[in-house]
Design a protein around this motif. Structure first.
Motif, short mmCIF file in Angstrom:
data_model
loop_
_atom_site.label_atom_id
_atom_site.label_comp_id
_atom_site.label_asym_id
_atom_site.label_seq_id
_atom_site.Cartn_x
_atom_site.Cartn_y
_atom_site.Cartn_z
N LYS A 102 4.20 1.53 -4.62
CA LYS A 102 4.89 0.90 -5.44
C LYS A 102 4.26 0.34 -6.51
O LYS A 102 4.67 0.76 -7.96
CB LYS A 102 5.80 -0.49 -4.91
CG LYS A 102 6.19 0.01 -3.47
CD LYS A 102 7.05 -1.29 -3.24
CE LYS A 102 6.36 -2.48 -2.82
NZ LYS A 102 5.42 -2.64 -1.65
N SER A 103 3.35 -0.42 -6.76
CA SER A 103 2.65 -1.07 -7.81
C SER A 103 2.15 0.10 -8.81
O SER A 103 2.00 0.02 -9.90
CB SER A 103 1.50 -1.89 -7.25
OG SER A 103 2.18 -2.97 -6.65
N THR A 104 1.37 1.19 -7.94
CA THR A 104 0.73 2.31 -8.78
C THR A 104 1.88 3.00 -9.61
O THR A 104 1.72 2.95 -10.88
CB THR A 104 0.33 3.25 -7.77
OG1 THR A 104 -0.82 2.47 -6.98
CG2 THR A 104 -0.42 4.30 -8.28
N HIS A 149 0.59 -10.19 -9.43
CA HIS A 149 -0.56 -11.13 -9.65
C HIS A 149 -0.62 -11.31 -11.18
O HIS A 149 0.12 -10.36 -12.09
CB HIS A 149 -1.80 -10.30 -9.20
CG HIS A 149 -1.90 -9.89 -7.95
ND1 HIS A 149 -2.77 -10.30 -7.17
CD2 HIS A 149 -1.29 -8.73 -7.44
CE1 HIS A 149 -2.69 -9.93 -5.81
NE2 HIS A 149 -1.73 -8.91 -6.02
N PHE A 150 -1.09 -12.49 -11.49
CA PHE A 150 -0.61 -13.03 -12.87
C PHE A 150 -1.85 -12.29 -14.02
O PHE A 150 -2.88 -12.30 -13.50
CB PHE A 150 -0.72 -14.47 -12.97
CG PHE A 150 0.31 -14.89 -11.74
CD1 PHE A 150 1.50 -14.51 -11.89
CD2 PHE A 150 -0.29 -15.77 -10.98
CE1 PHE A 150 2.52 -15.04 -10.90
CE2 PHE A 150 0.87 -16.17 -9.96
CZ PHE A 150 1.99 -15.55 -9.89
N SER A 151 -1.28 -12.26 -15.03
CA SER A 151 -2.03 -11.88 -16.13
C SER A 151 -2.01 -12.95 -17.40
O SER A 151 -1.72 -12.65 -18.31
CB SER A 151 -1.85 -10.64 -16.78
OG SER A 151 -0.44 -10.45 -17.03
N LEU A 152 -2.42 -14.01 -16.80
CA LEU A 152 -2.38 -15.05 -17.83
C LEU A 152 -3.80 -15.86 -18.11
O LEU A 152 -4.75 -15.73 -17.20
CB LEU A 152 -1.48 -16.52 -17.40
CG LEU A 152 -0.03 -15.82 -17.09
CD1 LEU A 152 0.59 -17.25 -16.45
CD2 LEU A 152 0.64 -15.70 -18.41
N PHE A 153 -4.21 -16.06 -19.51
CA PHE A 153 -5.17 -16.79 -19.72
C PHE A 153 -5.19 -18.19 -19.24
O PHE A 153 -4.24 -18.87 -19.64
CB PHE A 153 -5.82 -16.64 -21.08
CG PHE A 153 -6.25 -15.16 -21.44
CD1 PHE A 153 -7.42 -15.03 -21.14
CD2 PHE A 153 -5.31 -14.43 -22.14
CE1 PHE A 153 -7.83 -13.45 -21.61
CE2 PHE A 153 -5.52 -12.95 -22.55
CZ PHE A 153 -6.83 -12.66 -21.99
N SER A 204 -5.91 -4.35 -0.31
CA SER A 204 -4.79 -4.92 -1.33
C SER A 204 -4.57 -6.30 -0.88
O SER A 204 -4.85 -6.85 0.00
CB SER A 204 -3.53 -4.14 -1.03
OG SER A 204 -3.09 -4.49 -0.08
N VAL A 225 -0.32 1.24 -17.61
CA VAL A 225 -1.39 0.44 -17.28
C VAL A 225 -2.34 1.70 -16.77
O VAL A 225 -3.49 1.51 -17.05
CB VAL A 225 -1.34 -0.64 -16.33
CG1 VAL A 225 -2.51 -1.03 -15.75
CG2 VAL A 225 -0.44 -1.76 -16.77
N GLY A 249 0.77 -1.16 -0.03
CA GLY A 249 -0.02 -0.09 -0.18
C GLY A 249 0.69 1.48 -0.06
O GLY A 249 0.28 2.34 -0.07
N GLY A 264 -11.68 -15.71 -3.03
CA GLY A 264 -12.22 -16.77 -3.85
C GLY A 264 -11.87 -18.25 -3.35
O GLY A 264 -12.36 -19.19 -3.68
N PHE A 323 4.28 -8.99 -13.38
CA PHE A 323 3.41 -8.76 -12.48
C PHE A 323 3.39 -9.64 -11.12
O PHE A 323 3.83 -10.51 -11.23
CB PHE A 323 2.02 -8.66 -12.96
CG PHE A 323 1.59 -7.34 -13.55
CD1 PHE A 323 1.33 -6.27 -13.08
CD2 PHE A 323 1.95 -7.26 -15.06
CE1 PHE A 323 1.04 -5.22 -13.70
CE2 PHE A 323 1.64 -6.27 -15.78
CZ PHE A 323 1.04 -5.14 -15.19
N LYS A 327 2.76 0.75 -12.35
CA LYS A 327 1.74 0.57 -13.62
C LYS A 327 1.99 1.88 -14.30
O LYS A 327 1.43 1.89 -15.34
CB LYS A 327 0.55 0.36 -12.95
CG LYS A 327 0.38 -0.95 -12.53
CD LYS A 327 -1.08 -1.14 -11.87
CE LYS A 327 -1.10 -2.34 -10.89
NZ LYS A 327 -2.11 -2.08 -9.90
N THR A 333 -12.93 -7.02 -1.18
CA THR A 333 -12.06 -6.70 -2.44
C THR A 333 -11.71 -5.28 -2.49
O THR A 333 -10.86 -4.96 -3.38
CB THR A 333 -13.16 -6.94 -3.75
OG1 THR A 333 -14.35 -6.30 -3.37
CG2 THR A 333 -13.15 -8.27 -3.80
#
Lengths: 368, 525
Positions: free
Chosen positions: B49-51, B93-97, B406, B59, B46, B347, B91, B54, B403
């Motif tokens: 860093k990620s912001t 968190h993953f951005s894979l299909f 973070s 992004v 929080g 989830g 990333f 991106k 949700t």
């Protein structure tokens, strides 16, 4: 702020649908404003009108509340029609078997029988989904057809009024059911009966069930996320079945009220389900969707649709407009309400406060 | 290091600012990265860093500020644009299909890759070269978290980036593989590629990075040349105070056997899963046992069996306090005193559509939150509030949707929820994955306190540092088999690293094969 916005969106959807309806009225050669005035005047303008509206709203509300429960558990119930029929059949049977029981006991008995009949019919579809992965959309629709044929079979067979057989007319209907089971009229000289109170109580009860009890919590958890539910030790199959059983029970009560609150105090079939239910098993879904799947908001929602049913007849009489226009209006409301979900979601997301959440960004990366 | 002599920086940030309705995520951040520099970005969850990353990767759009790329001002509009400039990002968190294969996923981010076969060959080559073995034909849904991260890293490497952004890349690798990856990164840097390296592992940053920018609360709070600092001084800059330490002190009482796994066999649920083969081990009350292993070696299957989410036919294969529980579901096992923190936070460990307080009820309802079937919201809220306070969860209120938190904060909340219930047996998977060091220490301390109060704790983790810090005994899982246990004092990271490649008494790999595999940094497949 958020809840205000959540209220505003369905209202806008209804208004937009009414505007579209006004265009249709205009093209049919009627004055839209006076048309609507006639319609809503007939439905809500007088005590008598409101009484009619309330009676028409009962099955819509009950089925709608049931739909709220099912959809919250992520189960789609298209079987309201069949569940109403099965509830009505069991309730009728009980009334025929125990005609002498006093009202105070018989009325709860027949209502309970209605609930049990509908719950049983819903639970069949639920169990099929839970343990054999049968789509509940297909099974509930098909069970509707089975229920109707079962109704025709019984009303032509063992449940038929002996007088009909004796006369040889053979109309598929029961004899006049025990007066002890008649739902008492609330206001002298009007049709509004005890069913209104029962429907309201059920709506409040469903709200309590969903948000105040551990059972409702389990239903919602399963609906939101089955994996998390399993993690917490909540049985997914059991709750899927329970959701459809609850949903069916509400429809079953609606079916019973249709019988014991009717003018004739008989159960009659014209061979199809609509003749008996007035399509409340389907329209209840619309009621629930407009209410945002909330049992309490289903009350005004059901009144709106009930009022439109009453108003449609007046509209037809006064403005010479086909009452099918109301069906179109119903459809328009559904289209607008469902598509307004998109705006609601967008609003919710724009209000998010997380800094490090990656969900949407990840999407963009994929697309980019 | 003569980095300061290079005149034109690879990347320069000036006054980068991003404001969200509720928070200022980044406020006037300046940063300069020279060609070939490995630059660390340090900060708690929080911190922003990620912001910042991106914004560099296109992004999200900065509200104010300027990005200079090789001295030229650029307006990076989207990730494809960033990739075209030569910026690659791995990333957190993953951005894979999930429904596509590894090669297909990688092809999505590539332009002119030839045929899928060519690409697959290149993937195999590059993955061998960088010590990240990978089968290009596998479907992503069948891959564990660790291997998925590997796919992400490779996807970037294939594009020969000029700037590589890495968001906590080593958390799922063996020590041997980490060393290999560092060698890769150093080689990349020597070739002139700049690297922005986000990690919470301070010793790694000390070892790998030339310099570091420290961010706290969306602002730059310090800049450091790593050679001039110590891990402790970096930590102080990052969290703004002294680093809390864990007291490991352990009572000497011998506990009862709490969890016993007895020749547990389980055929994997899907074709890419790992079947468990005669897994046997015990966890005693008053001890923390660590289960090490590279993800995808049967941890998931074992945890599903232990938690009761997928009960097993042989009821005696798992016992809790001597009672056979193999056939019981998750709720029944919780009644016997089990607490469980799964690897997937949203989830599985938490319901995404519900509030913090409702997510507390999810597993803690046994503790007086339900009376006669009715929910007691007052108690639920107080419980969630205690979780938030004790485990420093950053959130608006306990009525907010989970949700809106973070990833690290969700992890803190879930772990807190399970620990606060004082379970007799706690099973935790990846307790501090993606959690900043301040909070990680709180979580570790809570597990140690739980042990000292006589609970049995099983920690499944890929981070050896963590396991060596808190555990009393260690086990290793490789290809569905579990090693004999060993006391932490009597082993080393090197030995456990070897065991992770399957080379342990009764393990799936014989000695020669193990050495071979280990030199590839791999033990999967």
């Amino acid at each position: 702020m958020k809840s205000l916005f959540g209220l505003l969106i369905p209202l806008c959807a209804v208004l937009l649908a009414l505007v579209m309806g006004a265009v249709m009225l205009f093209t049919l050669g009627a004055d839209p404003l006076s048309g609507y005035a006639t319609m809503f005047g007939a439905a809500f303008g007088s005590i008598e009108g409101f009484s009619e509206t309330a009676v028409k709203s009962i099955p819509l509300l009950l089925v709608g509340v049931g739909i709220c429960i099912a959809f919250r558990a992520n189960v789609i119930n298209i079987g309201g029609e069949g569940q109403m029929v099965m509830g009505a059949l069991l309730a009728t049977t009980v009334a025929l078997l125990f005609p002498g029981v006093p009202s105070l006991v018989l009325i709860p008995m027949v209502l309970l029988a209605g609930a049990v009949g509908g719950a049983f019919w819903g639970a069949i579809a639920g169990a099929l989904k839970a343990w054999f992965n049968v789509s509940e959309i297909l099974s509930t629709i098909m069970l509707n057809i089975v229920a109707v044929q079962f109704m025709n079979f019984l009303l032509r067979g063992i449940l038929i009024d002996p007088a009909e057989v004796a006369r040889g007319t053979g109309i598929p209907q029961t004899m006049r059911l025990s007066p002890n089971a008649d739902l008492p009229i609330l206001i002298e000289g009007m049709r509004m009966h005890l069913g209104v109170v029962i429907a309201l109580l059920v709506a409040v009860g469903a709200y309590m069930l969903l948000w105040r009890t551990s059972m409702g919590f389990r239903l919602r958890a399963v609906g939101y996320n089955p994996d998390a539910a399993r993690y917490a030790g909540i049985s997914v199959p059991k709750n899927v079945t329970a959701a459809l059983a609850f949903s069916g029970a509400m429809a079953g009560i609606a079916g019973a009220i249709l019988v014991f609150g009717s003018e004739s105090h008989r159960m009659v079939t014209d061979g199809g389900s609509t003749g008996f239910t007035g399509s409340a098993g389907f329209n209840g879904i619309v009621v629930a969707l407009l209410a945002g799947l909330h049992p309490i908001w289903s009350i005004p929602s059901a009144l709106l649709f009930g009022g439109m049913l009453v108003g449609a007849n007046a509209l037809q009489r006064v403005a010479q407009v086909p009452s099918a226009l109301i069906i179109a209006l119903n459809g328009l409301i559904v289209v607008f309400v469902v598509s307004s979900e998109y705006f609601k979601k967008r609003y919710m997301e724009s209000g998010r406060v997380d800094v490090e959440s990656d969900a949407e960004e990840t999407e963009e990366v994929k697309n980019g | 290091m003569t980095l300061t002599n290079i005149n034109i920086p690879r990347l320069q940030l000036e006054g980068m600012t991003k404001i969200y309705p509720a928070v200022i995520a980044n406020e006037s951040i300046d940063m300069t990265i020279a060609p070939g520099e490995i630059h660390a970005v340090l900060g708690e969850n929080g911190a922003g860093k990620s912001t910042l990353m991106k914004m560099i990767y296109g992004v999200i759009k900065p509200d104010r500020g300027r990005i200079l790329w090789n001295g030229e001002p650029v307006d990076i509009t989207n990730p494809a644009h960033a990739r075209k400039l030569g910026i690659g990002m791995v990333f957190q968190h993953f951005s894979l299909f999930e429904t596509l294969s590894v090669a297909e996923n990688i092809s999505l981010a590539m332009e002119d890759y030839g045929s899928l076969d060519d690409l697959s060959r290149r993937i195999s080559e590059v993955s061998e070269e960088y010590g990240l073995p990978l089968d290009p034909g596998r479907m992503v849904h069948s891959l564990s978290v660790g291997i998925r991260q590997r796919v992400e890293i490779l996807r970037c490497l294939l594009q020969q980036p000029k700037l590589l952004i890495m968001d906590e890349p080593t958390s799922v690798l063996t020590p041997q593989a980490v060393r290999k990856m560092f060698a890769t990164l150093r080689r990349l840097a020597a070739e002139g590629c700049s690297i922005l390296y986000i990690s919470h592992k301070l010793d790694e940053i000390m070892e790998l990075c030339h310099s570091a920018t420290i961010i706290r609360g969306g602002k730059v709070t310090g800049y450091a040349v790593c050679a001039e600092e110590s891990a402790a001084s970096l930590a102080r800059m990052m969290i703004g105070r002294e680093l809390p330490t864990c007291s490991r002190k352990r009572p000497d009482v011998e506990g009862q056997e709490c969890l016993r796994v007895n020749r547990l066999c389980k055929i994997a649920a899907d074709q890419f899963g790992t079947s468990l083969e005669r897994v046997s081990f015990s966890v005693y009350s008053g001890e923390i046992v660590g289960l090490a292993g590279i993800s995808g070696n049967g941890q998931q299957e074992l945890l599903y069996a232990l938690s009761g989410e997928r009960p097993v036919a042989d009821r005696g294969a798992i016992t809790i306090d001597g009672e056979s529980v193999g056939h019981l579901n998750a709720a029944q096992r919780r009644e016997l005193g089990l607490g469980f923190v799964p690897e997937e936070r949203l989830g599985r460990g938490a319901v995404p559509g519900m509030s913090l307080s409702d997510n507390g009820i999810l597993t803690a309802h046994r503790h007086g939150m339900v009376r006669k079937g009715l929910l007691d919201f007052g108690r639920a809220k107080r419980f969630a509030q205690k979780c938030v306070t004790d485990f420093t969860v950053k959130c608006g209120s306990v009525d907010d949707l989970i949700t809106s938190l973070s990833g690290g904060n969700i992890q803190k909340f879930i772990t807190g929820r399970e620990i606060l219930q004082q379970p007799k047996l706690l099973i935790v998977s990846q307790p501090t994955w993606g959690v900043d060091i301040g909070a990680a220490n709180i979580i570790r301390q809570a597990m140690i306190d739980l042990r000292n109060n006589g609970s049995a704790v099983l920690v499944v983790s890929e981070e050896l540092d963590e396991l060596f810090e808190i555990c009393d005994r260690l086990l290793v899982i490789a290809r569905g088999r579990v090693s004999p246990s060993v006391k932490v004092e009597k082993t080393s990271k090197e030995e456990i690293g070897l065991w992770m490649s399957g080379m342990f008494p009764g393990g799936p790999v014989d000695t020669n094969k193990a050495r071979e595999l280990q030199s590839e940094g791999c033990c999967v497949d």
